[in-house]
Design an enzyme around this catalytic site. Sequence first.
Site, short mmCIF file in Angstrom:
data_model
loop_
_atom_site.label_atom_id
_atom_site.label_comp_id
_atom_site.label_asym_id
_atom_site.label_seq_id
_atom_site.Cartn_x
_atom_site.Cartn_y
_atom_site.Cartn_z
N HIS A 65 -47.48 42.22 -25.28
CA HIS A 65 -47.14 42.10 -26.70
C HIS A 65 -45.63 42.22 -26.90
O HIS A 65 -45.07 41.55 -27.76
CB HIS A 65 -47.87 43.16 -27.52
CG HIS A 65 -49.36 42.93 -27.57
ND1 HIS A 65 -50.02 42.51 -28.70
CD2 HIS A 65 -50.32 43.01 -26.61
CE1 HIS A 65 -51.31 42.37 -28.44
NE2 HIS A 65 -51.52 42.67 -27.18
N ASP A 82 -47.01 42.33 -35.28
CA ASP A 82 -47.96 41.93 -34.24
C ASP A 82 -49.35 41.82 -34.86
O ASP A 82 -49.67 42.53 -35.82
CB ASP A 82 -47.95 43.03 -33.17
CG ASP A 82 -48.74 42.67 -31.94
OD1 ASP A 82 -48.18 42.01 -31.05
OD2 ASP A 82 -49.93 43.03 -31.85
N TRP A 118 -51.86 35.31 -21.78
CA TRP A 118 -51.19 34.17 -22.40
C TRP A 118 -49.73 34.02 -21.99
O TRP A 118 -49.22 32.91 -21.81
CB TRP A 118 -51.34 34.19 -23.92
CG TRP A 118 -50.79 32.92 -24.50
CD1 TRP A 118 -49.72 32.79 -25.32
CD2 TRP A 118 -51.30 31.59 -24.27
NE1 TRP A 118 -49.51 31.46 -25.61
CE2 TRP A 118 -50.46 30.70 -24.98
CE3 TRP A 118 -52.36 31.07 -23.52
CZ2 TRP A 118 -50.66 29.32 -24.97
CZ3 TRP A 118 -52.55 29.69 -23.51
CH2 TRP A 118 -51.72 28.83 -24.23
N1 UDP Z 1 -44.71 40.77 -16.11
C1 UDP Z 1 -43.57 40.75 -15.37
N2 UDP Z 1 -43.49 41.51 -14.25
C2 UDP Z 1 -44.51 42.28 -13.82
C3 UDP Z 1 -45.71 42.29 -14.58
C4 UDP Z 1 -45.78 41.52 -15.71
O1 UDP Z 1 -42.60 40.06 -15.72
O2 UDP Z 1 -44.36 42.95 -12.79
C5 UDP Z 1 -44.77 40.01 -17.35
C6 UDP Z 1 -45.40 38.67 -17.22
O3 UDP Z 1 -44.47 37.71 -16.79
C7 UDP Z 1 -45.88 38.41 -18.63
C8 UDP Z 1 -46.23 39.80 -19.13
O4 UDP Z 1 -45.55 40.71 -18.31
O5 UDP Z 1 -44.82 37.90 -19.41
C9 UDP Z 1 -47.71 40.07 -19.08
O6 UDP Z 1 -48.33 39.38 -20.10
P1 UDP Z 1 -49.65 38.53 -19.91
O7 UDP Z 1 -49.98 37.97 -21.25
O8 UDP Z 1 -49.50 37.56 -18.81
O9 UDP Z 1 -50.76 39.55 -19.44
P2 UDP Z 1 -51.16 41.03 -19.92
O10 UDP Z 1 -50.34 41.93 -19.09
O11 UDP Z 1 -50.87 41.16 -21.39
O12 UDP Z 1 -52.60 41.12 -19.58
N1 UDP Z 2 -56.18 40.19 -30.90
C1 UDP Z 2 -56.49 39.77 -32.15
N2 UDP Z 2 -56.69 40.69 -33.12
C2 UDP Z 2 -56.57 42.02 -32.88
C3 UDP Z 2 -56.23 42.44 -31.61
C4 UDP Z 2 -56.04 41.50 -30.63
O1 UDP Z 2 -56.61 38.57 -32.40
O2 UDP Z 2 -56.76 42.81 -33.80
C5 UDP Z 2 -56.04 39.18 -29.88
C6 UDP Z 2 -54.63 38.98 -29.44
O3 UDP Z 2 -54.42 37.61 -29.36
C7 UDP Z 2 -54.60 39.55 -28.06
C8 UDP Z 2 -56.02 39.36 -27.62
O4 UDP Z 2 -56.79 39.57 -28.77
O5 UDP Z 2 -53.71 38.84 -27.28
C9 UDP Z 2 -56.49 40.28 -26.53
O6 UDP Z 2 -55.99 41.52 -26.69
P1 UDP Z 2 -55.27 42.26 -25.50
O7 UDP Z 2 -53.86 42.50 -25.86
O8 UDP Z 2 -56.15 43.40 -25.14
O9 UDP Z 2 -55.29 41.20 -24.30
P2 UDP Z 2 -54.48 41.29 -22.95
O10 UDP Z 2 -53.21 42.05 -23.18
O11 UDP Z 2 -55.39 41.97 -21.99
O12 UDP Z 2 -54.20 39.87 -22.61
#
Ligand code: UDP
Ligand code: UDP
Length: 481
Positions: free
Chosen positions: A29, A127, A378
């Site tokens: 986020h 957010d 994403w």
């Molecule tokens: N990321 C990074 N280095 C790390 C771990 C994660 O730059 O060692 C970044 C990755 O490039 C991305 C973000 O952290 O921009 C993770 O977001 P993503 O939506 O891919 O997955 P989430 O961690 O939210 O599940």
């Molecule tokens: N999300 C949403 N409403 C909410 C909370 C989350 O639409 O109130 C969506 C948002 O797009 C988020 C996704 O649900 O990216 C999944 O949440 P999370 O951050 O847990 O995903 P992750 O970081 O594991 O990719």
Amino acid sequence: PAMQSPAELGGASAGRPHLMFIPSAGMGHLLPFFRVIGALASRDDIDISVVTVLPTVSAAETEHFAGLFEAYPHVRRVDFHLLPFDASEFPGADPFLLRWEALRRSAHLFGPLIAGASPRVSAVVTDITLSSHVIPIAKELSVQCHVLFVSCATMLSLCAYVPVHLDSKAAAGEEVGPGVGDVEIPDVGRIPERCLPQPLLDLNKLFTKQFIDNGREIVHADSFLLNTFDALEPVALAALRDGKVVPGFPPVYAIGPFNAHTSTAAAKQPPAAGSPEAWLDGQPEKSVVYVAFGNRNAVSREQLREIGAGLEASGHRFLWVLKTTTVDRDDKAELEDVLGEGFLERVRGRGLVTKAWVDQEALLKHQSVGMFLSHSGWNSVTEAAAAGVPLLAWPRGGDHRVNATVVVSGGVGVWMEHWSWDGEDELVTGEEIGDKVKEVMSDEAVRARAARTGEEAAKAVAEGGTSYRNLQEFVGKLKAT
Ligand code: UDP
Ligand code: UDP
């Protein structure tokens, strides 16, 4: 006396907006927020403040907040103190989800923060996780409220449509529950229940309540900023913009793929010896499988071993960013223990495994990277799209399966629909992983599609491209107050 500038008089003067960013938690986020803040902070016609909650949940968040304020000294840090929050109400809940809830419960304090800022705040950018609280507060203060949505347009359409879906079921006297069921989003398509964020399978979950409350309120936002681009999600974007998902939906600005927020001098220096960058420099073009599952996805020891076996069996070079806990500070595991004796020895030279934070966005652009094995968070998807690197999606939870549908439709890569992460019975074997990695690495069609998507991405953000114009339009809207 010297003339006071309009800013000193306390007004966001016409033409010079003051934007207050209110992000939530988790690098998935925060990074997109920092990237948009970086893009806007490099202009000289906008004032920017960023609401900052310390301590953060993870070490990576703290470091990135510090990096942001160092890179942009004129961006104001607005400290925010959470009210005491008793997490024992939600035993075992994800610490990031708990932080969202803590922020939501302290959200009434954002009002005085917004109202008291000088120069006057003209717009708030928040957010999705905080939207149902922040939007009404901003409205009350006659301040624009925009949502920087950190997932895909398809996910935004789901978020906006789920409340409508539930209401229409209730109105028809249909039984709803325990989950929301399959969701047929007008003009976007059917999202089967198994592809929804898992908490939506239980309407009593905390996340579900947040999700529905936020979904109801977002129609009152002034606009949405999305890390996507028109060529990647033409259908969902059109459906949202045409009011097909929810009538009268606010403007949707697709301004992605976002770039790293700084092009620091450090990035131009030769990489440190032993770093992933230096290691990639020594590998042949498109030869390396990059493996990472986001910033907050703990992977079981059993599954980690299978991934290791799969990478080893694939015969390809690999760079594996390995995390064993949800929060980085808790990650004390030794690689040797995690991967089993001898693994690191056997793959020495052709495989690099690290538990450190890496600059993934930059690594994916490295010419040695040939594919990305990803959970399809994403940000990861958009980084792969921008780099034109084929992504093999192994979605985990949250929005990942919805994102994976876009990976396929947008030409970013392929999706292993039957691969799951749900416990021992469901382990994906090393053999399967190895075979699939080999297949994707040698699939010229997949590689060509990903490269084309990368070209579209570059066109979108280049001067005159769709994302470029959308950002201009957004800035125009800010100045219109
Ligand atoms: N990321 C990074 N280095 C790390 C771990 C994660 O730059 O060692 C970044 C990755 O490039 C991305 C973000 O952290 O921009 C993770 O977001 P993503 O939506 O891919 O997955 P989430 O961690 O939210 O599940
Ligand atoms: N999300 C949403 N409403 C909410 C909370 C989350 O639409 O109130 C969506 C948002 O797009 C988020 C996704 O649900 O990216 C999944 O949440 P999370 O951050 O847990 O995903 P992750 O970081 O594991 O990719």
